[in-house]
Every structure is written in structure tokens, then in C-alpha cells.
Design a protein around this motif. Sequence first.
Motif, PDB file in Angstrom:
ATOM      1  N   MET A   1       0.862  -1.200   0.000  1.00 39.75           N
ATOM      2  CA  MET A   1       0.000   0.000   0.000  1.00 39.75           C
ATOM      3  C   MET A   1       0.895   1.246   0.000  1.00 39.75           C
ATOM      4  O   MET A   1       1.873   1.307   0.738  1.00 39.75           O
ATOM      5  N   ALA A  80      -4.069  -6.760  -0.529  1.00 41.01           N
ATOM      6  CA  ALA A  80      -5.047  -5.920   0.169  1.00 41.01           C
ATOM      7  C   ALA A  80      -6.433  -6.533   0.000  1.00 41.01           C
ATOM      8  O   ALA A  80      -6.785  -6.990  -1.084  1.00 41.01           O
ATOM      9  N   GLU A 113      -6.293   0.669  -2.925  1.00 40.51           N
ATOM     10  CA  GLU A 113      -5.149   0.286  -3.731  1.00 40.51           C
ATOM     11  C   GLU A 113      -5.249   0.951  -5.099  1.00 40.51           C
ATOM     12  O   GLU A 113      -6.275   0.868  -5.761  1.00 40.51           O
ATOM     13  N   ARG A 126      -9.597  -2.797  -3.645  1.00 36.98           N
ATOM     14  CA  ARG A 126      -8.953  -3.398  -2.473  1.00 36.98           C
ATOM     15  C   ARG A 126      -8.511  -2.279  -1.533  1.00 36.98           C
ATOM     16  O   ARG A 126      -8.039  -1.235  -1.990  1.00 36.98           O
TER      17      ARG A 126
END
Length: 228
Positions: A1, A80, A113, A126
Motif C-alpha cells: 500500500m 489488500a 489500492e 482493495r
Amino acid sequence: MRNLLGRLHARPPEDLAWIAAFWQVPVTGSPAGRDRHALVGPLFRAMTDPRAVRAVWDRLAPAERDLVRLLAGSGAGEAAPTLAELAARLAVDEAAARETAARLYRVGILAREGGDEPLPVGETPRLGLPRDLAGLFRAVEEDVELGDQSGAPLPALVGLLGDAEVEEAARIWGVPVVPGLREREEVVRRLLRQVGDPERVARVAADRRRDAALLWRRVRDEPGGAPV
């Protein structure tokens, strides 16, 4: 991330104003007239201050803490999660998870994301925490789990510090540190010897900033040395 600084730069000034209000960072002027770069600097400093992160943690609702705890504890190699996956892991319905995620996104804690880039057709978003915040929230959670440490001896408290914190403390107390050449245990031993010298304590305390000096005097002067 992606990291927090990049996430903040990707948000419009109106979003940054909401984030600033939640993190109690003062801003001036109307949203339309604000310079994004002038907002991002103070916000980033506040959101990477462990004290500010702890204060925010205390203000989060239980559902928000659960979601942050889950995302902060995710491994570096894990993908994620989607909103549906988060809802399943938290054992809540997807609508409730979406509402919680929306609140956390609004105040700059949660990120998607890819940021604001368009999603490929059919791809599910995500969610996660910016890397900087994930580490800080993990540290807060560890601190909460430790509980009251006011009765612990000083060597045990120093043992809870990270390597960077030990090095910073050593610098303040005049203990030379050569990264890679001096082991942590030796630095800690020399640091504890310095802390055991009342005159040295007085000199170091006198050199602290005003807020730190006030805090030190308040704790030092508590009758019987009781924890504040």
C-alpha cells in the motif's frame, strides 16, 4: 500500500480539509483557495506523530478500531482485501463494513489500492492503510496491550524502545552511537549509567523543550513518586 505522503497529495483540498479537522490540524482560508501542498505538510507531520496517532486511536469507534487493527496486522506480502473480504473477516455485513470504511477513508486513515486511478472493468477495489499509518497503529496496539507499565523498572522500560528510539535517547544523553559497530546492549548499558547520575539528569532535563520540561517537573514532583 502506497505511503501516506503520496496518498495525501492525491486527495483534493476539500478532502484534506476534512482530514485536517479530524486530526485537529488548524488550517485557514476557504477550501477553494487553499494550496494542497501547504496543507499536506502539516497534515503529514501530525499523522506521523505517534502521540497524535494514539489520540486518534482513542477517538475511533469500536468498529473502526476493529477494521484498523485488522488492516494494520496484515502481512507485507498479503494482498489488500476487498470490502467483502473485510466484512467476512470482521463477521459483519458488507453494508456495515462499507460504512465504517467510508468514515475511515474520509479522515485519511483508509486508502484504496491504486489511489484515485480508474479501476479496470470488473475489478473490485482493495482497501488498506498507508504504510506509515499501518506501522504507527501497530505500535499503538502493542502499547495498549502492554497496559500500565508505571511499576516496571527502568531497564525493562528501555527494553521496550525500538532501536531508533534507543539511538535517539543515547544521542540526547551524550552516549556515542556508531550504527553497526556498537551493539544495542552496550548502548543501553551506557545509557542507563548516565540516567543514574542525578546531576546528568538535571542537565538533560534543563535542555528539553518547554513542554517536555513541564511534563518532567510534574512527574518528578508527584508526592511519593506515584505515577501520574
